[in-house]
Design a protein around this motif. Structure first.
Motif, PDB file in Angstrom:
ATOM      1  N   GLU A  75      26.455   6.487  43.396  1.00  0.00           N
ATOM      2  CA  GLU A  75      26.093   5.129  42.971  1.00  0.00           C
ATOM      3  C   GLU A  75      27.148   4.469  42.081  1.00  0.00           C
ATOM      4  N   LEU A  76      27.485   3.236  42.447  1.00  0.00           N
ATOM      5  CA  LEU A  76      28.334   2.404  41.600  1.00  0.00           C
ATOM      6  C   LEU A  76      27.464   1.427  40.832  1.00  0.00           C
ATOM      7  N   GLU A  77      26.437   0.944  41.530  1.00  0.00           N
ATOM      8  CA  GLU A  77      25.609  -0.137  41.005  1.00  0.00           C
ATOM      9  C   GLU A  77      24.248  -0.080  41.684  1.00  0.00           C
ATOM     10  N   GLY A  78      23.209  -0.433  40.938  1.00  0.00           N
ATOM     11  CA  GLY A  78      21.877  -0.493  41.537  1.00  0.00           C
ATOM     12  C   GLY A  78      21.398  -1.937  41.537  1.00  0.00           C
ATOM     13  N   ILE A  79      20.789  -2.369  42.649  1.00  0.00           N
ATOM     14  CA  ILE A  79      20.221  -3.719  42.683  1.00  0.00           C
ATOM     15  C   ILE A  79      18.723  -3.558  42.910  1.00  0.00           C
ATOM     16  N   LEU A 127      34.985   9.712  34.375  1.00  0.00           N
ATOM     17  CA  LEU A 127      34.320   8.506  33.874  1.00  0.00           C
ATOM     18  C   LEU A 127      32.980   8.253  34.543  1.00  0.00           C
ATOM     19  N   PHE A 128      32.643   9.039  35.560  1.00  0.00           N
ATOM     20  CA  PHE A 128      31.446   8.734  36.351  1.00  0.00           C
ATOM     21  C   PHE A 128      30.161   8.832  35.532  1.00  0.00           C
ATOM     22  N   ARG A 129      30.028   9.909  34.786  1.00  0.00           N
ATOM     23  CA  ARG A 129      28.810  10.071  33.989  1.00  0.00           C
ATOM     24  C   ARG A 129      29.171  10.567  32.597  1.00  0.00           C
ATOM     25  N   THR A 130      29.005   9.692  31.618  1.00  0.00           N
ATOM     26  CA  THR A 130      29.271  10.054  30.232  1.00  0.00           C
ATOM     27  C   THR A 130      28.023   9.699  29.423  1.00  0.00           C
ATOM     28  N   ARG A 131      28.024  10.052  28.148  1.00  0.00           N
ATOM     29  CA  ARG A 131      26.813   9.798  27.357  1.00  0.00           C
ATOM     30  C   ARG A 131      26.824   8.421  26.720  1.00  0.00           C
ATOM     31  N   GLU A 132      27.996   7.841  26.557  1.00  0.00           N
ATOM     32  CA  GLU A 132      28.037   6.418  26.200  1.00  0.00           C
ATOM     33  C   GLU A 132      28.929   5.741  27.219  1.00  0.00           C
ATOM     34  N   PHE A 133      28.501   4.565  27.632  1.00  0.00           N
ATOM     35  CA  PHE A 133      29.208   3.876  28.719  1.00  0.00           C
ATOM     36  C   PHE A 133      28.885   2.394  28.623  1.00  0.00           C
ATOM     37  N   GLU A 134      29.630   1.610  29.380  1.00  0.00           N
ATOM     38  CA  GLU A 134      29.364   0.177  29.349  1.00  0.00           C
ATOM     39  C   GLU A 134      28.715  -0.276  30.638  1.00  0.00           C
ATOM     40  N   PRO A 174      21.000  -6.886  39.426  1.00  0.00           N
ATOM     41  CA  PRO A 174      22.176  -6.088  39.777  1.00  0.00           C
ATOM     42  C   PRO A 174      22.704  -5.420  38.504  1.00  0.00           C
ATOM     43  N   ALA A 175      22.681  -4.083  38.461  1.00  0.00           N
ATOM     44  CA  ALA A 175      23.093  -3.340  37.263  1.00  0.00           C
ATOM     45  C   ALA A 175      24.284  -2.460  37.604  1.00  0.00           C
ATOM     46  N   ALA A 176      25.451  -2.834  37.051  1.00  0.00           N
ATOM     47  CA  ALA A 176      26.675  -2.100  37.372  1.00  0.00           C
ATOM     48  C   ALA A 176      27.189  -1.384  36.132  1.00  0.00           C
ATOM     49  N   GLY A 177      28.142  -0.485  36.326  1.00  0.00           N
ATOM     50  CA  GLY A 177      28.749   0.219  35.205  1.00  0.00           C
ATOM     51  C   GLY A 177      30.231  -0.109  35.147  1.00  0.00           C
ATOM     52  N   ASN A 213      21.526  10.460  26.670  1.00  0.00           N
ATOM     53  CA  ASN A 213      21.846  11.848  26.355  1.00  0.00           C
ATOM     54  C   ASN A 213      21.768  12.678  27.631  1.00  0.00           C
ATOM     55  N   GLU A 214      22.679  12.412  28.550  1.00  0.00           N
ATOM     56  CA  GLU A 214      22.677  13.049  29.870  1.00  0.00           C
ATOM     57  C   GLU A 214      22.740  14.574  29.726  1.00  0.00           C
ATOM     58  N   ILE A 215      21.933  15.280  30.514  1.00  0.00           N
ATOM     59  CA  ILE A 215      21.935  16.743  30.450  1.00  0.00           C
ATOM     60  C   ILE A 215      23.204  17.285  31.102  1.00  0.00           C
ATOM     61  N   ASP A 258      32.555   1.516  33.507  1.00  0.00           N
ATOM     62  CA  ASP A 258      33.377   2.721  33.586  1.00  0.00           C
ATOM     63  C   ASP A 258      33.392   3.292  35.001  1.00  0.00           C
ATOM     64  N   ARG A 259      32.211   3.310  35.606  1.00  0.00           N
ATOM     65  CA  ARG A 259      32.126   3.798  36.981  1.00  0.00           C
ATOM     66  C   ARG A 259      32.936   2.932  37.925  1.00  0.00           C
ATOM     67  N   SER A 260      32.885   1.612  37.739  1.00  0.00           N
ATOM     68  CA  SER A 260      33.696   0.789  38.645  1.00  0.00           C
ATOM     69  C   SER A 260      35.172   0.980  38.351  1.00  0.00           C
TER      70      SER A 260
HETATM   71  P1  ATP Z   1      22.327   7.805  37.951  1.00  0.00           P
HETATM   72  O1  ATP Z   1      21.292   7.960  39.044  1.00  0.00           O
HETATM   73  O2  ATP Z   1      23.723   8.011  38.422  1.00  0.00           O
HETATM   74  O3  ATP Z   1      21.999   8.528  36.694  1.00  0.00           O
HETATM   75  P2  ATP Z   1      20.953   5.418  37.310  1.00  0.00           P
HETATM   76  O4  ATP Z   1      20.357   5.050  38.624  1.00  0.00           O
HETATM   77  O5  ATP Z   1      20.143   6.043  36.269  1.00  0.00           O
HETATM   78  O6  ATP Z   1      22.293   6.257  37.551  1.00  0.00           O
HETATM   79  P3  ATP Z   1      20.985   2.770  36.326  1.00  0.00           P
HETATM   80  O7  ATP Z   1      19.945   3.007  35.321  1.00  0.00           O
HETATM   81  O8  ATP Z   1      20.630   2.019  37.582  1.00  0.00           O
HETATM   82  O9  ATP Z   1      21.683   4.127  36.715  1.00  0.00           O
HETATM   83  O10 ATP Z   1      22.216   2.090  35.614  1.00  0.00           O
HETATM   84  C1  ATP Z   1      23.008   1.089  36.208  1.00  0.00           C
HETATM   85  C2  ATP Z   1      24.466   1.475  36.258  1.00  0.00           C
HETATM   86  O11 ATP Z   1      24.927   1.926  34.985  1.00  0.00           O
HETATM   87  C3  ATP Z   1      24.780   2.639  37.182  1.00  0.00           C
HETATM   88  O12 ATP Z   1      24.899   2.201  38.516  1.00  0.00           O
HETATM   89  C4  ATP Z   1      26.100   3.114  36.638  1.00  0.00           C
HETATM   90  O13 ATP Z   1      27.178   2.322  37.119  1.00  0.00           O
HETATM   91  C5  ATP Z   1      25.948   2.898  35.153  1.00  0.00           C
HETATM   92  N1  ATP Z   1      25.571   4.160  34.511  1.00  0.00           N
HETATM   93  C6  ATP Z   1      24.331   4.672  34.347  1.00  0.00           C
HETATM   94  N2  ATP Z   1      24.372   5.853  33.707  1.00  0.00           N
HETATM   95  C7  ATP Z   1      25.681   6.100  33.447  1.00  0.00           C
HETATM   96  C8  ATP Z   1      26.381   7.161  32.790  1.00  0.00           C
HETATM   97  N3  ATP Z   1      25.740   8.188  32.260  1.00  0.00           N
HETATM   98  N4  ATP Z   1      27.736   7.089  32.713  1.00  0.00           N
HETATM   99  C9  ATP Z   1      28.405   6.029  33.235  1.00  0.00           C
HETATM  100  N5  ATP Z   1      27.799   5.003  33.854  1.00  0.00           N
HETATM  101  C10 ATP Z   1      26.452   5.019  33.958  1.00  0.00           C
END
Ligand code: ATP
Length: 431
Positions: free
Chosen positions: A255-259, A180-187, A296-299, A172-174, A301-303
């Motif tokens: 951020e695209l992905e966090g490792i 597509l970068f930040r949505t409330r539901e994503f894959e 490695p945690a990627a998104g 539930n992002e504020i 939609d973001r990619s």
């Molecule tokens: P941010 O700092 O941008 O909120 P985060 O560090 O909380 O991201 P993680 O919890 O590491 O993100 O999630 C792993 C990946 O999931 C992110 O790198 C991103 O690709 C994707 N992701 C996370 N939150 C979202 C979102 N609200 N919308 C789209 N993709 C997301």
């Protein structure tokens, strides 16, 4: 960014969600071409991480999990963002994204920051009371820890090995935004890679470079990719080290992905909270321990957004401006499009036959409307890498022209060689 958003709407990649009802903040729907692009992104990831390796297996777990999972993981207590309200216009902001003490919209006074949990809450069953509260998962990772023992017992994997999953997560992002970068539901596309303690740092290094390489091999320009290690103050409570793969989006490096090196935090906590033993017995070392985890945690939609933005280009072909999506052929929604040069002399029927034959092998499109130049432009715009034209000579000798989207050059080849030629070109890694 605006150009990409417009193209996405105009050509059916991404639509505003619930549009006929005025839309719903930052909810987006993938249209006919977008769904193909995103599926190809996920497929490329799955091939790289799961089916292309012998040490990783997949999982597809439920979105709603036992509420205790989120107590153990720390999400119930700690998955929060600081929130401030404007006393004037009543808008809400993330406190860490507001520069000064006043509302960025109206200049009004802001409330004190309070912690806001990002998990979506719901009820399981017909009774809406606290005993029936459940959450939509905010990450896919936890189901891989919870199933650690199941996977271990039903496979013959030995450390190091991984469990991977692609699935929907909810937050539930504020302040969602940036398309597509930040949505409330994503894959998410997440890998939990279990290793021996002591070997974690070398695996962390391995995954850090492997993941950066993946984006580059699928066509993202190297100078728009970078690794950014987290500072000590940024690290999540479970992490020993974390690095982000970042992309130079039009709105800045993000951020695209966090490792992350998650240590043995999660398995230890789930053991403690569930009372079940989640240790691993190392036969070689004759000892029992909690494995460490590199994640490695990627998104997805973001990619997908990064692939779209990076591929977008405008150039000129024979004096005419065009928009071209230079997507890697593996990601392109259509691999080729078939055109009859003329709408007569049997050319449409012949082109249609080629189209039908190719469709059994790849997603392809057929177009006979308008000038051949216009038809090429229409395909360039959606990233179709190859154009196949049936012309007068085809009717005589069975050859067609094959046009390359990027170079706009053409070669002639026999129509029965198309499948082989296209397959070779699609598989070719980007340079
Ligand atoms: P941010 O700092 O941008 O909120 P985060 O560090 O909380 O991201 P993680 O919890 O590491 O993100 O999630 C792993 C990946 O999931 C992110 O790198 C991103 O690709 C994707 N992701 C996370 N939150 C979202 C979102 N609200 N919308 C789209 N993709 C997301």
């Amino acid at each position: 960014m605006e150009k990409v958003v417009n193209l996405c709407k105009r050509r059916g990649f991404v639509y505003p969600g619930s549009e006929i009802y005025g839309g719903l903040g930052s909810s987006l729907d993938y249209g006919p071409l977008g769904v193909e692009l995103k599926r190809n992104v996920k497929e490329a990831w799955w091939r790289e991480i799961v089916t292309g390796r012998d040490d990783v297996v997949g999982l597809d777990a439920a979105i709603i999990m036992h509420p205790r999972v989120w107590e153990a993981s720390g999400h119930l207590a700690g998955f929060t963002d600081p929130l401030v309200d404007c006393k004037g216009c009543k808008q809400r902001f993330r406190a860490d994204q507001v520069a000064g003490p006043r509302c960025p919209e109206c200049g009004g006074e802001l409330t004190e920051a309070r912690q806001f949990n990002l998990m979506f809450k719901t009820f399981v069953g017909p009774v809406e009371d606290t005993a029936h509260v459940a959450f939509l998962r905010p990450e896919t990772a936890q189901s891989m820890f919870v199933n650690f023992r199941n996977v271990l017992e039903t496979s013959r994997l030995k450390l190091p090995f991984g469990i991977a999953q692609i699935g929907r997560s909810f937050r539930n992002e504020i302040t969602p935004g940036n398309f597509l970068f930040r949505t409330r539901e994503f894959e998410q596309m997440e890998l939990e890679f279990f290793v021996r303690p002591g070997e974690d740092e070398q695996w962390y290094d391995y995954w850090r470079s492997a993941r950066l390489e993946w984006y580059a091999r699928l066509g993202i320009k190297r100078d728009r990719l970078r690794l950014r290690p987290h500072g000590r103050d940024e690290l999540a409570h479970y992490a020993k080290a974390c690095v982000d793969v970042e992309y130079a989006f039009p709105f800045g490096w993000s951020e695209l992905e966090g490792i992350a090196n998650r240590t043995d935090f999660d398995l230890r906590r789930h053991s403690e909270y569930s009372g079940k033993d989640l240790t691993y017995f190392d036969e070689e070392r004759r000892e029992r321990y909690f494995p460490y985890v590199i994640e490695p945690a990627a998104g997805a939609d973001r990619s997908t957004l990064a692939f779209l933005v990076d591929a977008y280009d405008e150039d000129e072909v024979e004096g005419e401006a065009r928009i071209v999506l230079r997507l890697h052929p593996r990601l392109a929604p259509y691999k080729a499009a078939v055109f009859p040069l003329l709408r007569k002399d049997g050319q449409p029927e012949r082109a249609r036959r080629i189209y039908d034959a190719l469709r059994g092998h790849f997603p392809v499109d057929y177009d006979q409307a308008g000038s051949i130049g216009r038809r090429y432009r229409r395909q360039d715009e959606v990233g179709t890498p190859f154009g196949i034209t049936v012309d007068h000579d085809t009717m005589k000798d069975g050859t067609v022209t094959l046009r390359d989207r990027d170079a706009t050059t053409q070669i002639r080849l026999a129509e029965d060689r198309l499948v082989e030629e296209l397959r070779a070109r699609i598989e070719t890694p980007a340079t």
